[in-house]
Enzyme design. Structure first.
Site, mmCIF file in Angstrom:
data_model
loop_
_atom_site.group_PDB
_atom_site.id
_atom_site.type_symbol
_atom_site.label_atom_id
_atom_site.label_comp_id
_atom_site.label_asym_id
_atom_site.label_seq_id
_atom_site.Cartn_x
_atom_site.Cartn_y
_atom_site.Cartn_z
ATOM 1 N N GLU A 173 -26.316 23.444 25.568
ATOM 2 C CA GLU A 173 -27.189 24.528 26.065
ATOM 3 C C GLU A 173 -27.169 24.654 27.588
ATOM 4 O OE1 GLU A 173 -31.028 23.717 24.364
ATOM 5 O OE2 GLU A 173 -30.311 23.948 22.313
ATOM 6 N N GLU A 288 -25.201 23.286 13.921
ATOM 7 C CA GLU A 288 -26.610 22.996 13.602
ATOM 8 C C GLU A 288 -27.229 24.053 12.685
ATOM 9 O OE1 GLU A 288 -28.932 22.218 17.128
ATOM 10 O OE2 GLU A 288 -27.260 21.234 18.140
HETATM 11 C C1 XIL Z 1 -34.128 18.720 17.681
HETATM 12 C C2 XIL Z 1 -34.418 17.587 16.695
HETATM 13 O O1 XIL Z 1 -33.991 17.938 15.416
HETATM 14 C C3 XIL Z 1 -35.907 17.309 16.689
HETATM 15 O O2 XIL Z 1 -36.177 16.178 15.864
HETATM 16 C C4 XIL Z 1 -36.395 17.045 18.098
HETATM 17 O O3 XIL Z 1 -37.793 16.887 18.089
HETATM 18 C C5 XIL Z 1 -36.021 18.202 19.009
HETATM 19 O O4 XIL Z 1 -34.611 18.410 18.951
HETATM 20 N N1 XIL Z 1 -30.836 22.235 19.376
HETATM 21 C C6 XIL Z 1 -30.280 20.999 19.591
HETATM 22 C C7 XIL Z 1 -30.858 19.813 18.930
HETATM 23 O O5 XIL Z 1 -29.225 20.901 20.240
HETATM 24 O O6 XIL Z 1 -30.710 18.648 19.690
HETATM 25 C C8 XIL Z 1 -32.300 20.017 18.575
HETATM 26 O O7 XIL Z 1 -32.740 18.903 17.788
HETATM 27 C C9 XIL Z 1 -32.489 21.310 17.831
HETATM 28 C C10 XIL Z 1 -32.062 22.474 18.681
#
Ligand code: XIL
Length: 379
Positions: A173, A288
C-alpha cells in the site's frame, strides 16, 4: 447490480450433471449431497487447490497461528483447500520486532512449518508498510538511522526464509492519492526519511537476501469501477513503470482484492491496467480476496447470492490473464473473517465475505470459485 440468486442453484447443478458428460467431480458431489451440508460431507468434492492447480493456478489463503492451533476442524479445511499460506499478521513488524534489537519468528515459523508439513508453500506479508509498526518505531526512527533499520530488517527477515519462499510482499500500500503528492506516493515515515527511493532500497535488499524469491508490490483499492480507483491504477502503473525502468528487482503486482459485492470488479479500466502491468513483464497475484457484504440486504440467500456472483464475475475476468498464477483469499471461513471488525453491518448481522460459512459449510461463493477455476484457461 440487481439482486441475484446463488450462483449455482440446485436446479443448475442438476442440469449441469445431466447435460455434461463427465462433469467435474465437485459438480456431481454437489448434486448428490445438495448445498448446505457439513464440511465433512463435502470432503469428497475435491479441493479448491486441486482444481486450481489443474489450470496452473496456486490457490491459498491467509491464516493465523492462533486459529490453526485452536480449531483443528478449520485447520483441516485449510489443508484440504490450500496450496500456499500467508500469515495474516505474524510477519508484520509489530509481531516480529518486540524491541529495536530483537526478532521473534515464533509465530511465522510455526505457520511456515505447518505449511511445509502439509506440502504447502509459504508467502511473506509484508516487509514495508506504515501500519502494524511496533510502539518503539516512531520514537526510535529518525533521519540518521531509518535506512539502516529498514535494510537490516529486510535482510534479517528475508534471509531467515531464504530459498523457501513462494513470494514476498516487499512494499504494501505505497500509494495514497489523498496525500496530495503528484506521484501519488503515500506519505509514510519511510518516504519522509528516505524519499521515494525507499522502495528501490527495499526491493534491492530483499533480492540480495533471497535472489530466488518472487518480489511483489502489493496494493489495495485497484479493482472497483469509478474515478477514484482509476486514479489509484494510474499512480500504481506509473510507479511500477518507474521501478521496472530503473532495473529494480520487482517481479509481480499483488492486487489485494478486498471489495464490495456491488461494484463492477470486471471493468474496462481494470482490464486496461492489467494489460499494461503484463506489458511491463510482471506477474499479477491476487493476494487478499474477499467480497464485502456490509451494504447488502440482511437476507442470507440474497446476500450469499450477490457475493457468489461477484466471486464468479471477478474470477472469470481475472483468470483470463495468464500472468495470474496465484490466488489467495483473506481467510477461508466467515468464522474468522477480519471484515466485520473493519466494516460492521448496521443491522448487527455478521459478515459473510468468504467461501465457507461460520459453521465451515461451503457457501454459494465456494461453488462460484470452483466453477471459475474449472472454466479458467490453462497456464
Ligand atoms: C489485517 C489483518 O487481517 C487483521 O487481523 C489486522 O487487525 C489488520 O490487518 N490489507 C493488508 C493486510 O495488507 O495486512 C490487512 O490485514 C488487511 C488489509
Amino acid at each position: 447490480m440487481s439482486i441475484g440468486t446463488p450462483m449455482l442453484t440446485r436446479r443448475d447443478l442438476l442440469k449441469l450433471a445431466l447435460t455434461t458428460a463427465g462433469a467435474p467431480a465437485y459438480v456431481q458431489g454437489l448434486v448428490q449431497r445438495g448445498v448446505g451440508q457439513t464440511a465433512d460431507a463435502f470432503s469428497s468434492l475435491g479441493s479448491l487447490q486441486q482444481i486450481a492447480a489443474s489450470r496452473g493456478i496456486r490457490f491459498g489463503s491467509m491464516v493465523r497461528k492462533k486459529t490453526l492451533i485452536a480449531d483443528p476442524k478449520y485447520a483441516g479445511l485449510v489443508t484440504q483447500h490450500c496450496r500456499v499460506l500467508v500469515p495474516g499478521n505474524e510477519l508484520k513488524w509489530d509481531a516480529l520486532r518486540p524491541t529495536p534489537d530483537q526478532f521473534d519468528f515464533s509465530g511465522s515459523d510455526w505457520i511456515q512449518q505447518f505449511a511445509k508439513s502439509h506440502g504447502m508453500q509459504f508467502r511473506g506479508h509484508t516487509l514495508v508498510w506504515e501500519q502494524a509498526l511496533p510502539k518503539w518505531f516512531v520514537p526510535t526512527i529518525n533521519l540518521d538511522n531509518a535506512k539502516q533499520v529498514l535494510l537490516s530488517h529486510i535482510s534479517t527477515v528475508v534471509g531467515h526464509y531464504a530459498g523457501q519462499m513462494h513470494s514476498w510482499d516487499v512494499v504494501n500500500e505505497g500509494i495514497e492519492i489523498e496525500d496530495g503528492r503528484a506521484d501519488g506516493l503515500k506519505v509514510t515515515p519511510w518516504l519522509i526519511y528516505l524519499g521515494p527511493e525507499y522502495m528501490d532500497l527495499a526491493f534491492h535488499a530483499a533480492h540480495q537476501a533471497d535472489p530466488k524469491a518472487m518480489l511483489v508490490y502489493n496494493e489495495n483499492r485497484l479493482e472497483p469501477e469509478g474515478a477514484a480507483a482509476e486514479r489509484q491504477r494510474q499512480a500504481v502503473l506509473a510507479l511500477l513503470t518507474r521501478l521496472v525502468k530503473r532495473g529494480v528487482p520487482i517481479h509481480g503486482l499483488g492486487i489485494q482484492s478486498h471489495f464490495v459485492a456491488e461494484t463492477d470488479a470486471a471493468n474496462s479500466g481494470l482490464k486496461r491496467f492489467l494489460h499494461a502491468v503484463e506489458d511491463l513483464g510482471l506477474f499479477i497475484l491476487i493476494t487478499e480476496l474477499d467480497v464485502r457484504d456490509y451494504r447488502l440486504p440482511g437476507d442470507i440467500a440474497v446476500r450469499d447470492g450477490m457475493v457468489s456472483k461477484q466471486y464468479y464475475n471477478y474470477l472469470s475476468f481475472i483468470l483470463k490473464f495468464k500472468s495470474v498464477k496465484t490466488l489467495m483469499t483473506w481467510g477461508l471461513s466467515d468464522r474468522y473473517t477480519w471484515q466485520p471488525k473493519d466494516n460492521p453491518r448496521n443491522d448487527g448481522l455478521t459478515g459473510r465475505p468468504l467461501l465457507f460459512d461460520a459453521n465451515l459449510r461451503p457457501k454459494p461463493a465456494f461453488e462460484a470459485v470452483m466453477r471459475a477455476f474449472d472454466e479458467a484457461p490453462r497456464r
